[in-house]
Design an enzyme around this catalytic site. Sequence first.
Site, PDB file in Angstrom:
ATOM      1  N   THR A 175      43.218  78.834  29.119  1.00  0.00           N
ATOM      2  CA  THR A 175      41.379  79.108  28.728  1.00  0.00           C
ATOM      3  C   THR A 175      42.182  80.963  28.891  1.00  0.00           C
ATOM      4  O   THR A 175      42.450  81.843  29.487  1.00  0.00           O
ATOM      5  CB  THR A 175      41.078  79.822  30.416  1.00  0.00           C
ATOM      6  OG1 THR A 175      41.478  79.941  31.217  1.00  0.00           O
ATOM      7  CG2 THR A 175      40.020  78.598  30.081  1.00  0.00           C
TER       8      THR A 175
ATOM      9  N   CYS B 237      36.188 111.259  56.272  1.00  0.00           N
ATOM     10  CA  CYS B 237      37.647 110.941  56.789  1.00  0.00           C
ATOM     11  C   CYS B 237      38.066 110.822  54.859  1.00  0.00           C
ATOM     12  O   CYS B 237      39.171 111.230  54.192  1.00  0.00           O
ATOM     13  CB  CYS B 237      37.982 110.314  57.162  1.00  0.00           C
ATOM     14  SG  CYS B 237      38.261 110.645  58.855  1.00  0.00           S
TER      15      CYS B 237
HETATM   16  N1  LIG Z   1      49.593  79.224  35.828  1.00  0.00           N
HETATM   17  C1  LIG Z   1      48.890  79.118  36.903  1.00  0.00           C
HETATM   18  O1  LIG Z   1      49.831  79.646  37.929  1.00  0.00           O
HETATM   19  C2  LIG Z   1      47.539  79.412  37.080  1.00  0.00           C
HETATM   20  C3  LIG Z   1      46.641  79.341  38.667  1.00  0.00           C
HETATM   21  C4  LIG Z   1      45.352  78.807  38.800  1.00  0.00           C
HETATM   22  C5  LIG Z   1      44.949  79.120  37.422  1.00  0.00           C
HETATM   23  N2  LIG Z   1      45.646  78.959  36.176  1.00  0.00           N
HETATM   24  C6  LIG Z   1      44.629  78.595  35.022  1.00  0.00           C
HETATM   25  O2  LIG Z   1      44.416  77.178  35.113  1.00  0.00           O
HETATM   26  C7  LIG Z   1      44.198  77.021  33.609  1.00  0.00           C
HETATM   27  C8  LIG Z   1      45.251  76.258  33.367  1.00  0.00           C
HETATM   28  O3  LIG Z   1      46.084  77.365  32.960  1.00  0.00           O
HETATM   29  P1  LIG Z   1      47.927  76.955  32.941  1.00  0.00           P
HETATM   30  O4  LIG Z   1      48.823  77.806  33.530  1.00  0.00           O
HETATM   31  O5  LIG Z   1      48.552  75.261  34.068  1.00  0.00           O
HETATM   32  O6  LIG Z   1      47.831  76.879  31.186  1.00  0.00           O
HETATM   33  P2  LIG Z   1      48.915  75.561  30.265  1.00  0.00           P
HETATM   34  O7  LIG Z   1      48.964  76.609  29.456  1.00  0.00           O
HETATM   35  O8  LIG Z   1      49.988  75.855  30.771  1.00  0.00           O
HETATM   36  O9  LIG Z   1      48.500  73.967  29.954  1.00  0.00           O
HETATM   37  C9  LIG Z   1      47.321  74.516  29.502  1.00  0.00           C
HETATM   38  C10 LIG Z   1      46.922  72.523  28.918  1.00  0.00           C
HETATM   39  O10 LIG Z   1      46.382  71.509  28.174  1.00  0.00           O
HETATM   40  C11 LIG Z   1      46.775  71.429  27.665  1.00  0.00           C
HETATM   41  N3  LIG Z   1      45.191  71.431  26.264  1.00  0.00           N
HETATM   42  C12 LIG Z   1      45.094  72.589  25.736  1.00  0.00           C
HETATM   43  N4  LIG Z   1      44.148  71.606  24.472  1.00  0.00           N
HETATM   44  C13 LIG Z   1      43.743  70.061  25.286  1.00  0.00           C
HETATM   45  C14 LIG Z   1      42.657  69.452  25.655  1.00  0.00           C
HETATM   46  N5  LIG Z   1      42.077  69.526  23.970  1.00  0.00           N
HETATM   47  N6  LIG Z   1      42.993  68.056  26.096  1.00  0.00           N
HETATM   48  C15 LIG Z   1      43.468  67.332  26.597  1.00  0.00           C
HETATM   49  N7  LIG Z   1      44.981  69.175  26.867  1.00  0.00           N
HETATM   50  C16 LIG Z   1      44.606  70.250  26.023  1.00  0.00           C
HETATM   51  C17 LIG Z   1      47.716  72.502  26.479  1.00  0.00           C
HETATM   52  O11 LIG Z   1      48.401  71.651  25.834  1.00  0.00           O
HETATM   53  C18 LIG Z   1      48.107  72.230  28.149  1.00  0.00           C
HETATM   54  O12 LIG Z   1      49.392  71.469  28.263  1.00  0.00           O
HETATM   55  C19 LIG Z   1      43.785  78.047  33.411  1.00  0.00           C
HETATM   56  O13 LIG Z   1      42.412  78.927  33.008  1.00  0.00           O
HETATM   57  C20 LIG Z   1      44.516  79.901  33.798  1.00  0.00           C
HETATM   58  O14 LIG Z   1      43.733  80.439  33.904  1.00  0.00           O
HETATM   59  C21 LIG Z   1      46.395  78.656  36.411  1.00  0.00           C
END
Ligand SMILES: NC(=O)c1ccc[n+]([C@@H]2O[C@H](COP(=O)([O-])OP(=O)(O)OC[C@H]3O[C@@H](n4cnc5c(N)ncnc54)[C@H](O)[C@@H]3O)[C@@H](O)[C@H]2O)c1
Length: 441
Positions: free
Chosen positions: A86, A271
Amino acid sequence: MRVSVLGLGYVGCVSAACLAELGNTVIGLDVDERKLAPLREGRSPIVEPGLAELVKRGVDEGRLSVTTDYEAAVMNTDISLVCVGTPSTESGSPNLDYTRRVCSQIAAVIARKDDFHTVVFRSTIPPGTVEDEMIPILEKESGKKEGRDFGVCFNPEFLREASAVKDFYNPPKIVIGEREEKSRAGDVLAELYETIDAPLARVAIRVSEMVKYADNCFHALKVCFANEIGNLCKAVGVPDSHAVMEVFCLDTQLTLSPYYLKPGFAFGGSCLPKDLRAVIQMSRETGVDCPVLSAAIPSNEVQIARAIDLIRDTGKRKVGVLGMSFKAETDDIRESPIIQVVSTLIGKGYELCIYARNISGPGLFGSNLGFLKHELPYAETLKAESVDEVLERSELIVVANPADEFRDVAGRMRADQVMVDLVRIIDDPSEATGEYIGISW
Ligand SMILES: NC(=O)c1ccc[n+]([C@@H]2O[C@H](COP(=O)([O-])OP(=O)(O)OC[C@H]3O[C@@H](n4cnc5c(N)ncnc54)[C@H](O)[C@@H]3O)[C@@H](O)[C@H]2O)c1
């Protein structure tokens, strides 16, 4: 359990491998072949300590497989975890196109699926997204009903990259956002996490969506706060900012604790405002920018203005105020923010009466009395002798501190009276016998 993980980025890949390791049968799905190719061979597409071993074991032992086919992933599992990205749009709002697209693809399968399917959103999305956007897409495009034919939850992810596997098995908390208490979908999700030892919160979906943002905003604030304190330390000759913050962190009663973390009225007292001003002056004198610390006083003023606006918006002109000190059980009224509210209302011609046990009578003296005389010279003429008198004389009752004696006031109001609650004197608005307005809830 049979689980599909939709989106195999950092969150999805870690979730898929860790859930497979726990004995679940996991089907991972992504639209990006660069994620799928290594996974098919039992290799992790991302660098993350401990993940390579889990992926290899999961694939070798047949518990972890991948596909691009939604039909295969959703039809053959009981629960789908949506983990697509997202990313920020230009305005700063998250781009929800990927989550919308996933909903359409899940809906197309659910339309033909007889068994109850649970859809869990793990991607970070603004409050209201699941109920106002995702569920309508799922229902419209599947022709089925949420809660009856399929269920939806929101389940924020708290893992940190570089310790994601460890965090998955030892999360700070597990949050299940559900549409109704103990929903069928919530039970399925709770069962998936059964073996993970962490505090479990089952809450309304909007609460669960917002928790993730509150967490991350606070983490960002902590980093900036520590950096600003460190920069100031260096500028004013404190030999080691880390020594300061280590001692700071010893305090688990006030500093690192739930204290001060409840939405409500502005801070005040003898404070906090005084010492903040001193630190901001230190920053000016040394030329060290402290935007976070400097923002605290304007932010506090916003909350005072908000209280005044809420009162004004009710249209009531006879206002009774309960409490004058900045918190219960003290007679210290120095820089109590309600005094600013009262002064403004008097200036605008409101008719006021104030009841505050601790400041009534001859008890007030010294700097407290001085402050009151300076800020509210006519305080004496506004004084009510009891809560009953305030209830009798006012159209609008403002609760400004959480003294025990104010707890039953909401239940004693007349139907035509309004309460503006600045301190959450009651948790349940239905207890109020008149109109009830909370400042931030
Ligand atoms: N990275 C983190 O540390 C973390 C931690 C907590 C929450 N989040 C949240 O989790 C969510 C994912 O984060 P991320 O870092 O894993 O993202 P990312 O960009 O690493 O991975 C997202 C994946 O979704 C896939 N994708 C896109 N459209 C798709 C579809 N229609 N069908 C199937 N797959 C599809 C992409 O190809 C990609 O591999 C985000 O909303 C992020 O804010 C991330």
